[in-house]
Design a protein around this motif. Structure first.
Motif, PDB file in Angstrom:
ATOM      1  N   GLU A 270       0.806  -1.221   0.000  1.00  0.00           N
ATOM      2  CA  GLU A 270       0.000   0.000   0.000  1.00  0.00           C
ATOM      3  C   GLU A 270       0.840   1.272   0.000  1.00  0.00           C
ATOM      4  OE1 GLU A 270      -0.423  -2.566   1.967  1.00  0.00           O
ATOM      5  OE2 GLU A 270      -2.484  -3.297   1.727  1.00  0.00           O
ATOM      6  N   GLY A 271       2.081   1.190   0.456  1.00  0.00           N
ATOM      7  CA  GLY A 271       2.916   2.375   0.552  1.00  0.00           C
ATOM      8  C   GLY A 271       3.554   2.806  -0.758  1.00  0.00           C
ATOM      9  N   TRP A 272       3.369   2.032  -1.812  1.00  0.00           N
ATOM     10  CA  TRP A 272       3.928   2.395  -3.109  1.00  0.00           C
ATOM     11  C   TRP A 272       2.987   3.357  -3.836  1.00  0.00           C
ATOM     12  CZ3 TRP A 272       8.372   0.206  -5.615  1.00  0.00           C
ATOM     13  CH2 TRP A 272       9.046  -0.759  -4.855  1.00  0.00           C
ATOM     14  N   TYR A 273       3.577   4.228  -4.652  1.00  0.00           N
ATOM     15  CA  TYR A 273       2.765   5.019  -5.573  1.00  0.00           C
ATOM     16  C   TYR A 273       2.390   4.136  -6.764  1.00  0.00           C
ATOM     17  CZ  TYR A 273       4.652   9.058  -3.044  1.00  0.00           C
ATOM     18  OH  TYR A 273       4.990   9.957  -2.076  1.00  0.00           O
ATOM     19  N   HIS A 274       1.222   4.405  -7.348  1.00  0.00           N
ATOM     20  CA  HIS A 274       0.779   3.659  -8.521  1.00  0.00           C
ATOM     21  C   HIS A 274       1.160   4.427  -9.774  1.00  0.00           C
ATOM     22  CE1 HIS A 274      -2.647   2.103  -5.703  1.00  0.00           C
ATOM     23  NE2 HIS A 274      -1.464   1.641  -5.371  1.00  0.00           N
ATOM     24  N   ALA A 275       1.753   3.734 -10.729  1.00  0.00           N
ATOM     25  CA  ALA A 275       2.149   4.400 -11.976  1.00  0.00           C
ATOM     26  C   ALA A 275       0.962   5.056 -12.657  1.00  0.00           C
ATOM     27  CB  ALA A 275       2.803   3.382 -12.920  1.00  0.00           C
TER      28      ALA A 275
ATOM     29  N   PHE B 130       5.497 -10.747 -27.633  1.00  0.00           N
ATOM     30  CA  PHE B 130       4.697  -9.821 -26.853  1.00  0.00           C
ATOM     31  C   PHE B 130       4.783 -10.172 -25.371  1.00  0.00           C
ATOM     32  CE2 PHE B 130       2.563  -9.519 -31.000  1.00  0.00           C
ATOM     33  CZ  PHE B 130       2.565  -8.137 -31.155  1.00  0.00           C
ATOM     34  N   HIS B 131       4.951  -9.154 -24.562  1.00  0.00           N
ATOM     35  CA  HIS B 131       4.873  -9.280 -23.108  1.00  0.00           C
ATOM     36  C   HIS B 131       3.641  -8.491 -22.681  1.00  0.00           C
ATOM     37  CE1 HIS B 131       9.179 -10.549 -23.131  1.00  0.00           C
ATOM     38  NE2 HIS B 131       9.251  -9.661 -24.106  1.00  0.00           N
ATOM     39  N   THR B 132       2.772  -9.103 -21.916  1.00  0.00           N
ATOM     40  CA  THR B 132       1.513  -8.452 -21.556  1.00  0.00           C
ATOM     41  C   THR B 132       1.281  -8.449 -20.049  1.00  0.00           C
ATOM     42  OG1 THR B 132       0.246 -10.511 -21.798  1.00  0.00           O
ATOM     43  CG2 THR B 132       0.458  -9.118 -23.757  1.00  0.00           C
ATOM     44  N   GLU B 133       0.708  -7.339 -19.586  1.00  0.00           N
ATOM     45  CA  GLU B 133       0.234  -7.213 -18.211  1.00  0.00           C
ATOM     46  C   GLU B 133       1.294  -7.669 -17.205  1.00  0.00           C
ATOM     47  OE1 GLU B 133      -2.761  -5.751 -15.727  1.00  0.00           O
ATOM     48  OE2 GLU B 133      -2.614  -5.714 -17.918  1.00  0.00           O
ATOM     49  N   GLN B 134       2.454  -7.019 -17.249  1.00  0.00           N
ATOM     50  CA  GLN B 134       3.546  -7.366 -16.357  1.00  0.00           C
ATOM     51  C   GLN B 134       3.793  -6.239 -15.355  1.00  0.00           C
ATOM     52  OE1 GLN B 134       5.258 -10.351 -16.363  1.00  0.00           O
ATOM     53  NE2 GLN B 134       3.778 -11.009 -17.917  1.00  0.00           N
ATOM     54  N   GLU B 135       4.180  -6.623 -14.158  1.00  0.00           N
ATOM     55  CA  GLU B 135       4.470  -5.636 -13.118  1.00  0.00           C
ATOM     56  C   GLU B 135       5.862  -5.050 -13.312  1.00  0.00           C
ATOM     57  OE1 GLU B 135       4.645  -5.152  -8.236  1.00  0.00           O
ATOM     58  OE2 GLU B 135       4.558  -7.149  -9.148  1.00  0.00           O
ATOM     59  N   VAL B 136       5.997  -3.750 -13.083  1.00  0.00           N
ATOM     60  CA  VAL B 136       7.297  -3.079 -13.076  1.00  0.00           C
ATOM     61  C   VAL B 136       7.383  -2.239 -11.803  1.00  0.00           C
ATOM     62  CG1 VAL B 136       7.615  -3.013 -15.574  1.00  0.00           C
ATOM     63  CG2 VAL B 136       6.356  -1.168 -14.458  1.00  0.00           C
ATOM     64  N   THR B 137       8.597  -2.057 -11.319  1.00  0.00           N
ATOM     65  CA  THR B 137       8.816  -1.231 -10.137  1.00  0.00           C
ATOM     66  C   THR B 137       9.979  -0.279 -10.396  1.00  0.00           C
ATOM     67  OG1 THR B 137      10.299  -2.880  -9.147  1.00  0.00           O
ATOM     68  CG2 THR B 137       7.967  -2.986  -8.542  1.00  0.00           C
TER      69      THR B 137
ATOM     70  N   THR C 129       6.086   6.746 -17.267  1.00  0.00           N
ATOM     71  CA  THR C 129       6.506   6.027 -16.062  1.00  0.00           C
ATOM     72  C   THR C 129       6.830   4.576 -16.398  1.00  0.00           C
ATOM     73  OG1 THR C 129       5.070   7.450 -14.720  1.00  0.00           O
ATOM     74  CG2 THR C 129       5.856   5.410 -13.712  1.00  0.00           C
ATOM     75  N   TYR C 130       5.924   3.925 -17.135  1.00  0.00           N
ATOM     76  CA  TYR C 130       6.207   2.558 -17.571  1.00  0.00           C
ATOM     77  C   TYR C 130       7.458   2.538 -18.453  1.00  0.00           C
ATOM     78  CZ  TYR C 130       1.349   1.581 -16.201  1.00  0.00           C
ATOM     79  OH  TYR C 130       0.177   1.451 -15.503  1.00  0.00           O
ATOM     80  N   GLY C 131       7.575   3.545 -19.316  1.00  0.00           N
ATOM     81  CA  GLY C 131       8.706   3.601 -20.239  1.00  0.00           C
ATOM     82  C   GLY C 131      10.036   3.644 -19.518  1.00  0.00           C
TER      83      GLY C 131
ATOM     84  N   ALA D 247       8.047  12.185 -16.720  1.00  0.00           N
ATOM     85  CA  ALA D 247       7.427  11.345 -15.698  1.00  0.00           C
ATOM     86  C   ALA D 247       8.372  11.156 -14.511  1.00  0.00           C
ATOM     87  CB  ALA D 247       7.052   9.991 -16.291  1.00  0.00           C
ATOM     88  N   TYR D 248       9.646  10.945 -14.809  1.00  0.00           N
ATOM     89  CA  TYR D 248      10.626  10.792 -13.729  1.00  0.00           C
ATOM     90  C   TYR D 248      10.658  12.037 -12.856  1.00  0.00           C
ATOM     91  CZ  TYR D 248      15.044  10.036 -11.305  1.00  0.00           C
ATOM     92  OH  TYR D 248      16.004   9.877 -10.332  1.00  0.00           O
ATOM     93  N   LEU D 249      10.650  13.219 -13.483  1.00  0.00           N
ATOM     94  CA  LEU D 249      10.669  14.481 -12.734  1.00  0.00           C
ATOM     95  C   LEU D 249       9.404  14.637 -11.909  1.00  0.00           C
ATOM     96  CD1 LEU D 249      12.134  17.132 -12.151  1.00  0.00           C
ATOM     97  CD2 LEU D 249      10.987  18.117 -14.144  1.00  0.00           C
ATOM     98  N   PHE D 250       8.259  14.239 -12.465  1.00  0.00           N
ATOM     99  CA  PHE D 250       6.999  14.323 -11.719  1.00  0.00           C
ATOM    100  C   PHE D 250       7.095  13.516 -10.427  1.00  0.00           C
ATOM    101  CE2 PHE D 250       3.020  12.266 -10.533  1.00  0.00           C
ATOM    102  CZ  PHE D 250       2.208  13.358 -10.310  1.00  0.00           C
ATOM    103  N   TRP D 251       7.530  12.267 -10.529  1.00  0.00           N
ATOM    104  CA  TRP D 251       7.574  11.408  -9.349  1.00  0.00           C
ATOM    105  C   TRP D 251       8.651  11.844  -8.367  1.00  0.00           C
ATOM    106  CZ3 TRP D 251       3.515   8.958  -8.195  1.00  0.00           C
ATOM    107  CH2 TRP D 251       2.699   8.378  -9.176  1.00  0.00           C
ATOM    108  N   ARG D 252       9.738  12.368  -8.863  1.00  0.00           N
ATOM    109  CA  ARG D 252      10.769  12.870  -7.952  1.00  0.00           C
ATOM    110  C   ARG D 252      10.242  14.047  -7.141  1.00  0.00           C
ATOM    111  NH1 ARG D 252      16.271  15.312 -10.304  1.00  0.00           N
ATOM    112  NH2 ARG D 252      14.913  17.147 -10.449  1.00  0.00           N
ATOM    113  N   ASN D 253       9.499  14.942  -7.817  1.00  0.00           N
ATOM    114  CA  ASN D 253       8.914  16.082  -7.115  1.00  0.00           C
ATOM    115  C   ASN D 253       7.862  15.640  -6.101  1.00  0.00           C
ATOM    116  OD1 ASN D 253      10.485  17.910  -8.528  1.00  0.00           O
ATOM    117  ND2 ASN D 253       8.930  18.291 -10.096  1.00  0.00           N
ATOM    118  N   ILE D 254       7.075  14.608  -6.470  1.00  0.00           N
ATOM    119  CA  ILE D 254       6.067  14.084  -5.539  1.00  0.00           C
ATOM    120  C   ILE D 254       6.747  13.525  -4.298  1.00  0.00           C
ATOM    121  CG2 ILE D 254       4.452  12.163  -5.182  1.00  0.00           C
ATOM    122  CD1 ILE D 254       3.166  14.489  -6.606  1.00  0.00           C
TER     123      ILE D 254
END
Length: 260
Positions: free
Chosen positions: A33-38, A116-123, A177-179, A217-224
């Motif tokens: 629960e403590g993670w941000y969602h992409a 094809f890779h589908t519906e995979q989790e990334v962190t 973010t996924y990218g 996206a990286y800058l957005f999450w860093r600022n958050i």
């Protein structure tokens, strides 16, 4: 119009969607629960704080109609995923005369190998962000796709003769973010696309998203992350909320108690 059905099929379906939603939550987010969602990229900073820092239970859950709309989107995603899994199956893909899906042309030579890779989790550990991408197509190059279903009005606002001015870049930041994670995982990323599906007429259109959204996206999450270290963010137009109208649809509306 009155509902004269002797059986409450709508209610049964709504209950089913509630159970599916809870199953999905437990599968994807329980214990994390403590993670941000992409998918929250570009969202209100206060909303992200309530969701991932305070871990507040939504005070304004989605209504039944919205859940049904999301359910249709999930069905579409599942169908696309099944089609790509079928394509990955070599036993179903060995015709001498097959379609080169990278160019849309018929060919008689050996098919171009695309995995094809589908519906995979990334962190992204350094940003405390996790999510699930829709599609990665891999051959000599790597392409990222995210499926988005929409109604006729939204389609018109995006692709009509008079597209909306100052559109939201929420989807682009989510894809960026996924990218960022995909580029780390595969060692390269050659293109990103939002693939839109019109639920009213089944029209489809792919929109290329510049790779510059990865750094945005990286800058957005860093600022958050930096802002949330200071505590609950104040109300700031363009950040908390990003757009005023979003407050009316926020699942933390009552908890946030936004100013008018």
């Amino acid at each position: 119009m009155a509902n004269n059905s002797p059986v409450d099929i709508e209610g049964i379906y709504n209950d089913y969607l509630d159970k599916k939603q809870e199953e999905n939550r437990l599968k994807r987010y329980s214990g994390k629960e403590g993670w941000y969602h992409a998918s929250g990229a570009g969202s209100c900073s206060r909303k992200l704080y309530f969701e991932s820092v305070e871990k507040v239970k939504p005070t304004n859950p989605l209504d039944a109609k919205t859940k049904r709309l999301l359910g249709l989107g999930n069905i579409l995603h599942d169908d696309f995923e099944k089609s790509l899994v079928t394509y990955n199956n070599r036993d179903n893909n060995r015709d001498n005369n097959t379609r080169d899906i990278s160019r849309g042309k018929e060919k008689e030579s050996k098919e171009k190998e695309i995995k094809f890779h589908t519906e995979q989790e990334v962190t992204i550990d350094e940003l405390n962000v996790r999510g699930f991408y829709d599609i990665v197509a891999e051959n000599d190059e790597v392409y990222l796709y995210d499926l988005k279903s929409c109604g006729g009005y939204s389609w018109k606002m995006k692709f009509g003769r008079k597209p909306t001015f100052n559109p939201s870049i929420h989807y682009e930041l989510q894809l960026g973010t996924y990218g960022y994670a995909i580029k780390e995982q595969f060692g390269r990323l050659d293109g990103m696309f939002l693939y839109y599906y019109n639920k009213d007429n089944s029209m489809m259109r792919a929109v290329s998203v510049p790779l510059t959204y990865i750094s945005r996206a990286y800058l957005f999450w860093r600022n958050i992350n930096d802002e949330h270290k200071q505590g609950l963010p104040p109300f700031r137009k363009g950040v908390s909320p990003v757009q005023d109208w979003q407050c009316n649809y926020c699942q933390f509306l009552d908890h946030c108690n936004p100013q008018k």
